[in-house]
Every structure is written in C-alpha cells, then in structure tokens.
Design a protein around this motif. Sequence first.
Motif, PDB file in Angstrom:
ATOM      1  N   ALA A 137       0.823  -1.206   0.000  1.00 10.90           N
ATOM      2  CA  ALA A 137       0.000   0.000   0.000  1.00 10.90           C
ATOM      3  C   ALA A 137       0.863   1.264   0.000  1.00 10.90           C
ATOM      4  N   VAL A 138       1.942   1.241   0.778  1.00 15.96           N
ATOM      5  CA  VAL A 138       2.837   2.408   0.787  1.00 15.96           C
ATOM      6  C   VAL A 138       3.444   2.638  -0.590  1.00 15.96           C
ATOM      7  N   GLY A 139       3.946   1.575  -1.214  1.00 18.59           N
ATOM      8  CA  GLY A 139       4.542   1.724  -2.541  1.00 18.59           C
ATOM      9  C   GLY A 139       3.543   2.201  -3.569  1.00 18.59           C
ATOM     10  N   ALA A 140       2.310   1.689  -3.527  1.00 24.10           N
ATOM     11  CA  ALA A 140       1.301   2.088  -4.505  1.00 24.10           C
ATOM     12  C   ALA A 140       0.855   3.533  -4.298  1.00 24.10           C
ATOM     13  N   LEU A 141       0.630   3.929  -3.059  1.00 16.45           N
ATOM     14  CA  LEU A 141       0.180   5.299  -2.802  1.00 16.45           C
ATOM     15  C   LEU A 141       1.259   6.315  -3.147  1.00 16.45           C
ATOM     16  N   VAL A 142       2.518   5.997  -2.838  1.00 16.48           N
ATOM     17  CA  VAL A 142       3.611   6.882  -3.233  1.00 16.48           C
ATOM     18  C   VAL A 142       3.694   6.976  -4.756  1.00 16.48           C
ATOM     19  N   GLY A 143       3.496   5.860  -5.443  1.00 15.65           N
ATOM     20  CA  GLY A 143       3.519   5.880  -6.894  1.00 15.65           C
ATOM     21  C   GLY A 143       2.390   6.712  -7.474  1.00 15.65           C
ATOM     22  N   LEU A 144       1.177   6.585  -6.924  1.00 11.72           N
ATOM     23  CA  LEU A 144       0.053   7.391  -7.417  1.00 11.72           C
ATOM     24  C   LEU A 144       0.321   8.888  -7.224  1.00 11.72           C
ATOM     25  N   PHE A 145       0.859   9.239  -6.060  1.00 12.73           N
ATOM     26  CA  PHE A 145       1.163  10.649  -5.814  1.00 12.73           C
ATOM     27  C   PHE A 145       2.243  11.148  -6.770  1.00 12.73           C
ATOM     28  N   SER A 146       3.219  10.289  -7.091  1.00 11.98           N
ATOM     29  CA  SER A 146       4.284  10.692  -8.009  1.00 11.98           C
ATOM     30  C   SER A 146       3.754  10.891  -9.426  1.00 11.98           C
ATOM     31  N   LEU A 147       2.795  10.081  -9.847  1.00 10.80           N
ATOM     32  CA  LEU A 147       2.238  10.223 -11.195  1.00 10.80           C
ATOM     33  C   LEU A 147       1.344  11.442 -11.293  1.00 10.80           C
ATOM     34  N   ALA A 148       0.410  11.564 -10.344  1.00 14.19           N
ATOM     35  CA  ALA A 148      -0.498  12.724 -10.340  1.00 14.19           C
ATOM     36  C   ALA A 148      -1.255  12.729  -9.030  1.00 14.19           C
ATOM     37  N   PRO A 149      -1.136  13.780  -8.243  1.00 13.21           N
ATOM     38  CA  PRO A 149      -1.829  13.813  -6.944  1.00 13.21           C
ATOM     39  C   PRO A 149      -3.336  13.625  -7.069  1.00 13.21           C
ATOM     40  N   LEU A 150      -3.926  14.023  -8.227  1.00 11.46           N
ATOM     41  CA  LEU A 150      -5.370  13.834  -8.386  1.00 11.46           C
ATOM     42  C   LEU A 150      -5.774  12.363  -8.323  1.00 11.46           C
ATOM     43  N   LEU A 151      -4.863  11.487  -8.708  1.00  9.35           N
ATOM     44  CA  LEU A 151      -5.189  10.047  -8.668  1.00  9.35           C
ATOM     45  C   LEU A 151      -5.465   9.565  -7.252  1.00  9.35           C
ATOM     46  N   LEU A 152      -4.830  10.187  -6.252  1.00 15.42           N
ATOM     47  CA  LEU A 152      -5.098   9.813  -4.865  1.00 15.42           C
ATOM     48  C   LEU A 152      -6.519  10.142  -4.454  1.00 15.42           C
ATOM     49  N   LEU A 153      -7.091  11.223  -5.037  1.00 13.93           N
ATOM     50  CA  LEU A 153      -8.464  11.585  -4.722  1.00 13.93           C
ATOM     51  C   LEU A 153      -9.456  10.548  -5.227  1.00 13.93           C
ATOM     52  N   VAL A 154      -9.096   9.825  -6.275  1.00  9.59           N
ATOM     53  CA  VAL A 154      -9.988   8.814  -6.836  1.00  9.59           C
ATOM     54  C   VAL A 154      -9.789   7.460  -6.146  1.00  9.59           C
ATOM     55  N   VAL A 155      -8.527   7.102  -5.897  1.00  6.50           N
ATOM     56  CA  VAL A 155      -8.221   5.760  -5.364  1.00  6.50           C
ATOM     57  C   VAL A 155      -8.230   5.746  -3.834  1.00  6.50           C
ATOM     58  N   GLY A 156      -7.755   6.803  -3.198  1.00  6.11           N
ATOM     59  CA  GLY A 156      -7.571   6.799  -1.749  1.00  6.11           C
ATOM     60  C   GLY A 156      -8.829   6.622  -0.932  1.00  6.11           C
ATOM     61  N   PRO A 157      -9.896   7.442  -1.149  1.00  9.59           N
ATOM     62  CA  PRO A 157     -11.092   7.317  -0.296  1.00  9.59           C
ATOM     63  C   PRO A 157     -11.738   5.936  -0.300  1.00  9.59           C
ATOM     64  N   PRO A 158     -11.995   5.311  -1.459  1.00 12.06           N
ATOM     65  CA  PRO A 158     -12.594   3.961  -1.390  1.00 12.06           C
ATOM     66  C   PRO A 158     -11.664   2.935  -0.750  1.00 12.06           C
ATOM     67  N   LEU A 159     -10.360   3.077  -0.950  1.00 10.76           N
ATOM     68  CA  LEU A 159      -9.420   2.151  -0.313  1.00 10.76           C
ATOM     69  C   LEU A 159      -9.488   2.282   1.203  1.00 10.76           C
ATOM     70  N   LEU A 160      -9.467   3.522   1.701  1.00  9.28           N
ATOM     71  CA  LEU A 160      -9.550   3.735   3.146  1.00  9.28           C
ATOM     72  C   LEU A 160     -10.893   3.258   3.698  1.00  9.28           C
ATOM     73  N   ALA A 161     -11.975   3.485   2.937  1.00  8.76           N
ATOM     74  CA  ALA A 161     -13.288   3.031   3.393  1.00  8.76           C
ATOM     75  C   ALA A 161     -13.337   1.508   3.496  1.00  8.76           C
ATOM     76  N   GLY A 162     -12.780   0.818   2.519  1.00  7.45           N
ATOM     77  CA  GLY A 162     -12.771  -0.646   2.558  1.00  7.45           C
ATOM     78  C   GLY A 162     -11.971  -1.183   3.721  1.00  7.45           C
ATOM     79  N   VAL A 163     -10.795  -0.583   3.968  1.00  9.23           N
ATOM     80  CA  VAL A 163      -9.967  -1.029   5.089  1.00  9.23           C
ATOM     81  C   VAL A 163     -10.658  -0.734   6.418  1.00  9.23           C
ATOM     82  N   ALA A 164     -11.296   0.436   6.535  1.00  9.63           N
ATOM     83  CA  ALA A 164     -11.990   0.781   7.769  1.00  9.63           C
ATOM     84  C   ALA A 164     -13.160  -0.157   8.033  1.00  9.63           C
ATOM     85  N   LEU A 165     -13.908  -0.502   6.981  1.00  9.91           N
ATOM     86  CA  LEU A 165     -15.021  -1.436   7.142  1.00  9.91           C
ATOM     87  C   LEU A 165     -14.528  -2.803   7.593  1.00  9.91           C
ATOM     88  N   PHE A 166     -13.432  -3.251   7.001  1.00 11.69           N
ATOM     89  CA  PHE A 166     -12.871  -4.543   7.392  1.00 11.69           C
ATOM     90  C   PHE A 166     -12.383  -4.513   8.843  1.00 11.69           C
TER      91      PHE A 166
END
Length: 637
Positions: free
Chosen positions: A138-167
């Motif tokens: 997760a650390v490697g993927a999130l750092v990679g998304l931020f390096s490519l384009a910070p906007l990508l974190l806005l699309v991928v980050g919230p559902p990922l955090l929601a899924g982990v929190a639900l679990f």
Amino acid sequence: MSAGTRSRGTRFLRARWRVVLRLACWSVLETGQTFLTGYAPARALDAGFLAGRAGVGLAWLGVAGIGVLLGAYGTARVYAAVAALVEPLRDRLVERVVRRGVRKADRGALSGLTQQVEIARDTFAGLVMVSRSFVFTAVGALVGLFSLAPLLLLVVGPPLLAGVALFAATLRPLARRQEAFLVADEALADRLGAVCPGLRDVTATGAEERIAEDCGRLVDAEFGAARSLARWSVLRVASLAAGGQLPIVLLLAAAPWLLARGVTTGALVGALAYVTQSLLPALHNLVHGLGTSGSRLTVVLRRLTSADAENMEGGEEATRRDESGDAASRQRESAARRAFTPAVAPALSLSGVTFAYGPASAPVVEGLDLVLAAGAHLAVVGPSGIGKSTLTGLVAGLLRPSEGQIEVYGEPVPSAAAEARRVLIPQEAYVFSGTVADNLGHFRADPVPEAELLAAAEAVGMGPLLERLGGPGALVEPAALSVGERQLVALARAYLSYAPLALLDEATCHLDPWAEERAERAFAARPGGTLVVVAHRISSARRADRVLVMDGTGTAFGTHDELLHVSPLYRDLVGSWTPVPARRSEPALALRDADGVDAVARPGLAGDGRHVVAHGPVGQVQASGDLGDGGSLRRQR
C-alpha cells in the motif's frame, strides 16, 4: 483476541526486535517493486512510446523488470526473516505442551503437538506475510500514485480507506463468530467420536432418542454459528469490493475528468496497474488471511496458553514461575490433605439415586439410599451384571444419575471437589511407559519421596514386584507386566493419592486371595481412609464392616452376620463362595463339583477378564455379562 494473548504477543515481538527490523528492511525492496509496477509503465508510455521514443520506453520497461528481480530477492530474504520469527514461537509452544503433558498428564498434549502447534506456526507465518505485504504494498502504490499525479489519490484513496476501515470494524465480531464456529464444530466432532463406536450399545439400551437429542443440539449450535459467520462474511466481501474493486470503476469513470486536468494517459494506465496488480491482491490476502486465519490463531493460542500461567519469555522468568507454581501446588495439596479429614460430613451419601442406561431401559439402580461414615469399610456384593460397577461409576462421577443426589465427604457429585476426594481403581489397571516412580506418583503433583514409595508398595503387596523391576527409578514396559502385576501398580498408585475414599471395582480380581487380603487391609488401614470394595470373593465381604447386597428387586445392608439372617440372596452367595482352601483360588465351588465348574478363573484363565459368580442355590452359576435375570435395584422394603 484476549488482552493476555495480545500482551504475550507484544512481549514476544519486543524480545525479537532485531528480527522484526530485518524483516522490515528487506520488505522495503518489495515497496520499490510495487512503486515501479505502475510508475515504470507510465513513464514508458508518456516519455517513450507515445512520444515516439521507443528506446526510452523499452528502458523504462527494463527498469520495471529490474524492480521485479530486486523484489524477488527481497521476498526470499523476507521468508528467512519470517522463519527466524516463527520457529522460536513453535519451539516455545512445543516446550509448553510437553511440560504440561508430562507434569499434568494432559490427554490433549498429543493433539497439541501434532496439530495445534503446527496450526499456530503456519497461521502465524501466514499472518506475518499477509500483514507485512499489505502495508508495504500500500505504501509503494500510494507513493507511486502521488508521483504520477496527486489527483489520482483523490480517486483511489477514499474507497481504499473506506474498505480497510469497514474490514477493521468487522474484524473483532467476525473473529468471535469464527471462534464460536470452530468451538461448535469441535464439540460436535468430539461427541460423534464418542457416540459412533458405541452405536450398538446405544441401540441395545434404547437410548437412541436421547443420543439423537444431544447430538441434535450440537448440530443446531454449529448451524447457528455457521449462519452468523456467513452473515458477517458478507461485510468482509463488501470491504473487499469497496477497497479493491471500486477504485477501478472510479478510475475508468473519471478518466475524461482526469485527462482534462492534466493527468496523462500513461499516469492513468499506471494507476490502473497499481490498483489491479498491487492493491487489490494485497487487500484480498489481508481480508481473507486476517479474517479467517487470525481467528484460528487466536483460538489455538488461547488453548495452548490457557492451561498454565507461563508467558512466551524464557530463561529465569519462566524458571521462577515454575518454582512459584510448584509452591502453589504444594500449598493446594496441603490444603487438600487437611480437607480430606472432615469432622462431620459422611464419606459417602446417596439419596434416592436412580440410574438407567437409556430412557426406555429399566433402572439399574432405583431409589437407592446409603450413608457411609468416614473410615468405614464397605463390600458390595450381588449377581454378575446387577449394577455393582454402575454404583462405583455413579460415586466416582463417571455416570450421572437421572434422579437423586450423591455426595462424597459433603461435596456434590460430579464436582472437582468430590473428584479430588475419591480414587477409583478399576478392574483393567492402567500402566504407562515410564519409571516406576512416575507410575506410582501419577496422582501426586510433586515427586513422591522414595521412602514413601517403598512403604506404599510394601503395604499393598507390591514389594517383590518393585524389587524385580529394579526399584522406583526403573523403567516400566506395560506389555511386559501381567494383568495382576498391573493391578498391583494401580493399587500402590491409589494408595499414595490423597483421596480418602478408595473405590475398588474388582481391582484385585487377578490377584490370589492372600494378595487381595493384604491390599484390602492396607486400604482399610489408611489414616482417615474409607474403602468401598466390589467383592468377588466371600473373604472380602467377611473383612468388611458393612456389606451392601444388590439384586434386581431391592437391597440389603448390614454386617456379615446380620445379612446371613435377613438376606436369602446373601446366604446363597455365602453358600456358593466357600472359604479359601489351602493354596487354591477363592471363591470356589465344593470340591468334586459334578459339573466341574470353578467359580474363579485359575492361573491358566486369569487373562480372560470374566468371572463366574454363584447367585442361586449351590452349584448353579452364571457367567459375567449375562443379563437374563437382571432387573432394577430398589431400596429394601
């Protein structure tokens, strides 16, 4: 997971912080591999192939390949670090199980060694790998998304955090239900394991409905636990869908919006690679591994560590705990010895006790009242199959009456307190591989002094056998002992126990009359001891203070002389059980019996485990196990 388990786990990891640090360092290579999984293809598209520079694109793909090789090397080193973390846990659990099995004669020690310890080791290793992989991936993927384009974190980050929190929110209740299901499944398996070998006996005693009802309750309990687990498993699937699959849909749906705001095509492809190749597999492994295997590990560790208070640390701390545990054990035994000499409560009390081997079967014992004072010596006599062994089983707590109450020195049966105050010596004596001292001191928590061992062996007539074996420290091979010698070992073991009530259920049937007399007199003479003997020779009844005569219609209780006048059955038994002739087994029929029947197996037949007991007119005998005339046992009217 209980607070105690978490505390022991924290201390275990803290004591091996170097291994944990090495594991984290090698996992950094896996983070680099994850980072290059999306970043390198994105750069290969944007700076290479889409820009008309094929060489640059191939170079970036080569960098991705190098990242895969480095990640594989790091994964290999990770496995070595995990082994260095897991194997000490396995060794500690094995040591704990062996110690408990040797010191406490734990019957579950074999299962603990062969199954539960291996389950704990494998599951712990799997959880370490899964948890570590998700964190660094997760650390490697999130750092990679931020390096490519910070906007990508806005699309991928919230559902990922929601899924982990639900679990995470469902992890504790899911683990409890997983544990409940495992416990219900083991209870059902244990019950079926006891019932299936005895199906013929169940049918013979008419207990089909009762057994079916008992097993049905266990089946219903497991079914209910499985349904509850399935309901909570739906939330686990929902967390996986939200955290790993929803980001893919959002990336595709938001592609025009992202491209319009400067996100490149390569960055969008790299984001999809991060989600599909890294985040989704890592989250899938975390949900299924931690959700299922985690609860299994909790159950196994709880069972392996709940039997004693030792923690996972070794060295002097464990030694001090062992010493304090031994001191506590000695204190409990001292208190037990004091409690085993009550001043008021009778040694044995039965009030209206009724027992049958099935709801449709005639009671074997019915409405039995009996009070036996401390220090008394009782002989139980009656025809074969009439319920004498059933009576000792009820007193020992091995069987439960359908009606009535049983107390041993004022403690209700069954209970741990009553169990500690009685010792049962059955006909088939148990001897295990080990030293003579281990066998004789089996009912004592502390090693028995050699002088006390020798005195007990001499008291019950085991002295010559002990000398032949080589003394208390000699090794015993059970198969090398005769049935009579095994009975002597069992008698000496029971004599050394602190239990004041001794139940001899034909425990001397393979001994000659003189050895039997010596053993019975030894138990009767124990300070504060009470003796109940299921007699198969008239000499046992003559030695007893009181005799209980059991038949199918009533009981008679009194001294030997009293029963000769009031009990026709007892007179028949005495007439058939002749006195001991010189150097012959007893009881025996009159010499030159017309049918040539000897009432007791002679040396050539000593191993058949069956005894012929006269219960009618002289000369008429009945083989053990014949229930043709068996009836219920009721109080004397």
